[in-house]
Design a protein around this motif. Structure first.
Motif, PDB file in Angstrom:
ATOM      1  N   ALA A 170       0.784  -1.295   0.126  1.00 35.60           N
ATOM      2  CA  ALA A 170      -0.068  -0.173  -0.019  1.00 35.60           C
ATOM      3  C   ALA A 170       0.850   1.169  -0.102  1.00 35.60           C
ATOM      4  N   ALA A 171       1.970   1.182   0.736  1.00 36.56           N
ATOM      5  CA  ALA A 171       2.760   2.422   0.913  1.00 36.56           C
ATOM      6  C   ALA A 171       4.068   2.411  -0.610  1.00 36.56           C
ATOM      7  N   ILE A 172       4.430   1.310  -0.556  1.00 30.33           N
ATOM      8  CA  ILE A 172       5.278   1.247  -1.816  1.00 30.33           C
ATOM      9  C   ILE A 172       4.850   1.160  -3.213  1.00 30.33           C
ATOM     10  N   ASN A 173       3.855   0.305  -3.511  1.00 31.86           N
ATOM     11  CA  ASN A 173       3.281  -0.054  -4.871  1.00 31.86           C
ATOM     12  C   ASN A 173       2.332   1.079  -5.179  1.00 31.86           C
ATOM     13  N   THR A 174       1.235   1.296  -4.280  1.00 30.73           N
ATOM     14  CA  THR A 174       0.106   1.902  -4.418  1.00 30.73           C
ATOM     15  C   THR A 174       0.228   3.196  -4.384  1.00 30.73           C
ATOM     16  N   GLY A 307      -1.788  -5.177  -1.773  1.00 28.03           N
ATOM     17  CA  GLY A 307      -0.576  -4.296  -1.790  1.00 28.03           C
ATOM     18  C   GLY A 307      -0.186  -4.066  -3.318  1.00 28.03           C
ATOM     19  N   ASP A 308      -1.252  -4.193  -4.240  1.00 25.13           N
ATOM     20  CA  ASP A 308      -0.895  -4.252  -5.721  1.00 25.13           C
ATOM     21  C   ASP A 308       0.460  -4.793  -5.879  1.00 25.13           C
ATOM     22  N   CYS A 309       0.585  -6.257  -5.391  1.00 20.90           N
ATOM     23  CA  CYS A 309       1.836  -6.848  -5.498  1.00 20.90           C
ATOM     24  C   CYS A 309       1.900  -7.841  -6.679  1.00 20.90           C
ATOM     25  N   LEU A 310       3.193  -7.792  -7.139  1.00 17.65           N
ATOM     26  CA  LEU A 310       3.468  -9.304  -8.149  1.00 17.65           C
ATOM     27  C   LEU A 310       4.188 -10.009  -7.234  1.00 17.65           C
ATOM     28  N   PRO A 311       3.675 -11.217  -6.657  1.00 15.23           N
ATOM     29  CA  PRO A 311       4.450 -12.172  -5.764  1.00 15.23           C
ATOM     30  C   PRO A 311       5.771 -12.419  -6.328  1.00 15.23           C
ATOM     31  N   GLU A 312       5.738 -12.744  -7.851  1.00 15.23           N
ATOM     32  CA  GLU A 312       7.106 -13.414  -8.229  1.00 15.23           C
ATOM     33  C   GLU A 312       8.133 -11.876  -8.279  1.00 15.23           C
ATOM     34  N   ARG A 313       7.593 -11.033  -8.389  1.00 10.70           N
ATOM     35  CA  ARG A 313       8.577  -9.897  -8.439  1.00 10.70           C
ATOM     36  C   ARG A 313       8.935  -9.445  -6.898  1.00 10.70           C
ATOM     37  N   ASP A 314       7.894  -9.080  -6.122  1.00 10.39           N
ATOM     38  CA  ASP A 314       8.146  -8.458  -4.723  1.00 10.39           C
ATOM     39  C   ASP A 314       8.498  -9.497  -3.571  1.00 10.39           C
ATOM     40  N   PHE A 315       8.026 -10.930  -3.495  1.00  8.79           N
ATOM     41  CA  PHE A 315       8.388 -11.707  -2.479  1.00  8.79           C
ATOM     42  C   PHE A 315      10.011 -11.996  -2.218  1.00  8.79           C
ATOM     43  N   PRO A 316      10.428 -12.385  -3.456  1.00 13.18           N
ATOM     44  CA  PRO A 316      11.933 -12.643  -3.420  1.00 13.18           C
ATOM     45  C   PRO A 316      12.691 -11.372  -3.120  1.00 13.18           C
ATOM     46  N   MET A 317      12.329 -10.281  -3.562  1.00 13.49           N
ATOM     47  CA  MET A 317      13.046  -9.024  -3.101  1.00 13.49           C
ATOM     48  C   MET A 317      12.778  -8.683  -1.615  1.00 13.49           C
ATOM     49  N   LEU A 318      11.667  -8.886  -1.094  1.00 15.62           N
ATOM     50  CA  LEU A 318      11.455  -8.499   0.420  1.00 15.62           C
ATOM     51  C   LEU A 318      12.118  -9.429   1.219  1.00 15.62           C
ATOM     52  N   ILE A 319      12.102 -10.644   0.665  1.00  9.00           N
ATOM     53  CA  ILE A 319      12.946 -11.685   1.666  1.00  9.00           C
ATOM     54  C   ILE A 319      14.308 -11.648   1.726  1.00  9.00           C
ATOM     55  N   ASP A 320      14.836 -11.040   0.389  1.00  5.10           N
ATOM     56  CA  ASP A 320      16.406 -10.704   0.380  1.00  5.10           C
ATOM     57  C   ASP A 320      16.455  -9.258   1.300  1.00  5.10           C
ATOM     58  N   LEU A 321      15.842  -8.369   1.464  1.00  6.32           N
ATOM     59  CA  LEU A 321      15.785  -7.393   2.217  1.00  6.32           C
ATOM     60  C   LEU A 321      15.964  -7.776   3.568  1.00  6.32           C
ATOM     61  N   TYR A 322      14.994  -8.593   4.074  1.00  8.91           N
ATOM     62  CA  TYR A 322      14.810  -9.218   5.190  1.00  8.91           C
ATOM     63  C   TYR A 322      16.133 -10.052   5.864  1.00  8.91           C
ATOM     64  N   LEU A 323      16.606 -10.710   4.916  1.00  9.58           N
ATOM     65  CA  LEU A 323      17.952 -11.544   5.198  1.00  9.58           C
ATOM     66  C   LEU A 323      19.056 -10.543   5.289  1.00  9.58           C
ATOM     67  N   GLN A 324      19.047  -9.510   4.621  1.00  8.93           N
ATOM     68  CA  GLN A 324      20.005  -8.387   4.811  1.00  8.93           C
ATOM     69  C   GLN A 324      19.985  -7.385   6.035  1.00  8.93           C
ATOM     70  N   GLY A 325      18.991  -7.805   6.826  1.00  9.30           N
ATOM     71  CA  GLY A 325      18.557  -6.953   8.184  1.00  9.30           C
ATOM     72  C   GLY A 325      17.919  -5.622   7.858  1.00  9.30           C
ATOM     73  N   ARG A 326      17.511  -5.411   6.667  1.00  5.52           N
ATOM     74  CA  ARG A 326      16.881  -4.166   6.146  1.00  5.52           C
ATOM     75  C   ARG A 326      15.397  -4.189   6.320  1.00  5.52           C
ATOM     76  N   LEU A 327      14.565  -5.308   6.596  1.00  5.82           N
ATOM     77  CA  LEU A 327      13.227  -5.235   6.960  1.00  5.82           C
ATOM     78  C   LEU A 327      12.953  -6.553   7.898  1.00  5.82           C
ATOM     79  N   ASP A 328      12.397  -5.822   9.055  1.00  7.23           N
ATOM     80  CA  ASP A 328      12.381  -6.599  10.320  1.00  7.23           C
ATOM     81  C   ASP A 328      10.819  -7.149  10.251  1.00  7.23           C
ATOM     82  N   LEU A 329      10.741  -8.367   9.305  1.00  6.39           N
ATOM     83  CA  LEU A 329       9.575  -9.176   9.597  1.00  6.39           C
ATOM     84  C   LEU A 329       9.689  -9.700  10.792  1.00  6.39           C
TER      85      LEU A 329
END
Length: 361
Positions: A170-174, A307-329
């Motif tokens: 909702a914040a990033i995409n929409t 969230g106007d997401c495209l799972p194949e685009r957004d999920f891997p990218m967000l998981i990468d940010l999570y593993l980098q410590g930049r997105l605290d899921l």
């Protein structure tokens, strides 16, 4: 051969959920069986139990999940047995008019598994959002499986399957929040707080969290809100304007789904600003606004679907940010519970005690 697993069903409107044997067929063409590792307890599952979605009982609840692909049917190339995946409830078709226009996140022909999971007596189950993941294993369309890095915690990763993705998107995409923007988020449950996190990730300069519960506001502040407003105590529109130089916010995200909070969002945005509705209203709700105000204030009034997401685009990218410590899921996982703890988790969710309870298998 079909498998029998344990799953959580809602048998009738308002009745407590039950843990029962569920029959999961072998995957057919285009389908996959996923061994579920974790599944979040979402308000949508409670809406199903209460008959707020439709009356196609019994429902196999759960949809916000991650797990490992166990087997696939004929023609499946997207995933293979052993892949760690996040389940999504908007598997795009690639052929409808939205997909052909290059806007697959609006796909008008999303699909689910064709076969039905059942009770042992043959009664067909309606899987929540086409997933049904409060079960040890579930049958889905292969397109509902998005492969991500297996280093991610299943309890955290699965939350991208619904609520957290809805708020982030909702914040990033929409809303397309940009660097230095001012953002107000009305409603700070799981989705609203994810919108706070998404706004921070996008570089917003001012992030105003609005709610009636000081506990939720404290969580929003921990997750990146620069200011908080308790709308029981003050007029949120005036408060948001006061925190934005008298102008209103560039983007206001309404994460409640009620006419009164939508009106607040509408009048709390700056001229030519954007309102994003990500809270889900009920069918009987009506909204009335002066048409001159809609015209005169300009900007954009948007609804955010998943969230106007495209799972194949957004999920891997967000998981990468999570593993980098930049997105605290992990911050969204308030507690983990067993499969037979769903009913109690619903009660804690209704009392506002958790961001997310997560069933872990």
């Amino acid at each position: 051969m079909a498998q029998v697993v344990r799953g959580v069903i809602a048998r009738a409107k308002g009745a407590p959920v039950e843990v029962v044997p569920v029959v999961v067929p072998d995957p057919g063409p285009g389908e996959a069986v996923v061994r579920v590792q974790a599944c979040g307890v979402c308000h949508t599952d409670l809406h199903y139990r209460e008959g707020g979605i439709n009356d196609e009982f019994p429902f196999l609840l759960g949809h916000e999940a991650a797990g490992v692909v166990e087997s696939v049917g004929a023609g499946v190339t997207e995933v293979a047995p052993g892949d760690f995946v996040i389940l999504n409830w908007r598997a795009v078709c690639g052929r409808c008019r939205a997909c052909k226009r290059g806007r697959p996140w609006y796909c008008f022909a999303t699909h689910n598994a064709r076969q039905k999971m059942t009770l042992e007596d043959g009664t067909e189950l309606s899987p929540a959002l086409g997933i049904g993941a409060f079960a040890e294993k579930t049958l889905v369309a292969a397109g509902q499986c998005t492969k991500v890095d297996p280093a991610a915690s299943p309890a955290a990763a699965g939350l991208l399957g619904c609520g957290v993705m809805a708020g982030l998107g909702a914040a990033i995409n929409t809303g397309q929040v940009g660097r230095g923007d001012s953002v107000a988020v009305i409603g700070c449950g799981g989705v609203g707080n994810a919108a706070v996190v998404g706004s921070r990730l996008a570089g917003a300069g001012t992030i105003i969290a609005v709610d009636v519960d000081d506990r939720k506001l404290a969580t929003a502040q921990r997750l990146g809100a620069t200011h908080t407003v308790n709308s029981r105590a003050v007029d949120p529109v005036e408060a948001i304007r006061g925190l934005t130089g008298g102008n209103g916010a560039d983007v206001v995200i309404e994460a409640v789904g009620r006419p009164e909070t939508y009106r607040q969002a509408f009048y709390a945005r700056d001229l030519a600003g954007t309102v994003v509705l990500v809270g889900v209203p009920t069918p009987e709700m009506k909204l009335e606004l002066p048409l001159l105000d809609v015209f005169g204030r300009g900007g954009a009034l948007k609804s955010s679907w998943y969230g106007d997401c495209l799972p194949e685009r957004d999920f891997p990218m967000l998981i990468d940010l999570y593993l980098q410590g930049r997105l605290d899921l992990d911050a969204f996982v308030s507690e983990t519970v067993p499969l037979d703890g769903v009913e109690e988790a619903f009660a804690r969710m209704q009392r506002g005690e958790v961001l997310r309870s997560v069933v872990v298998f």
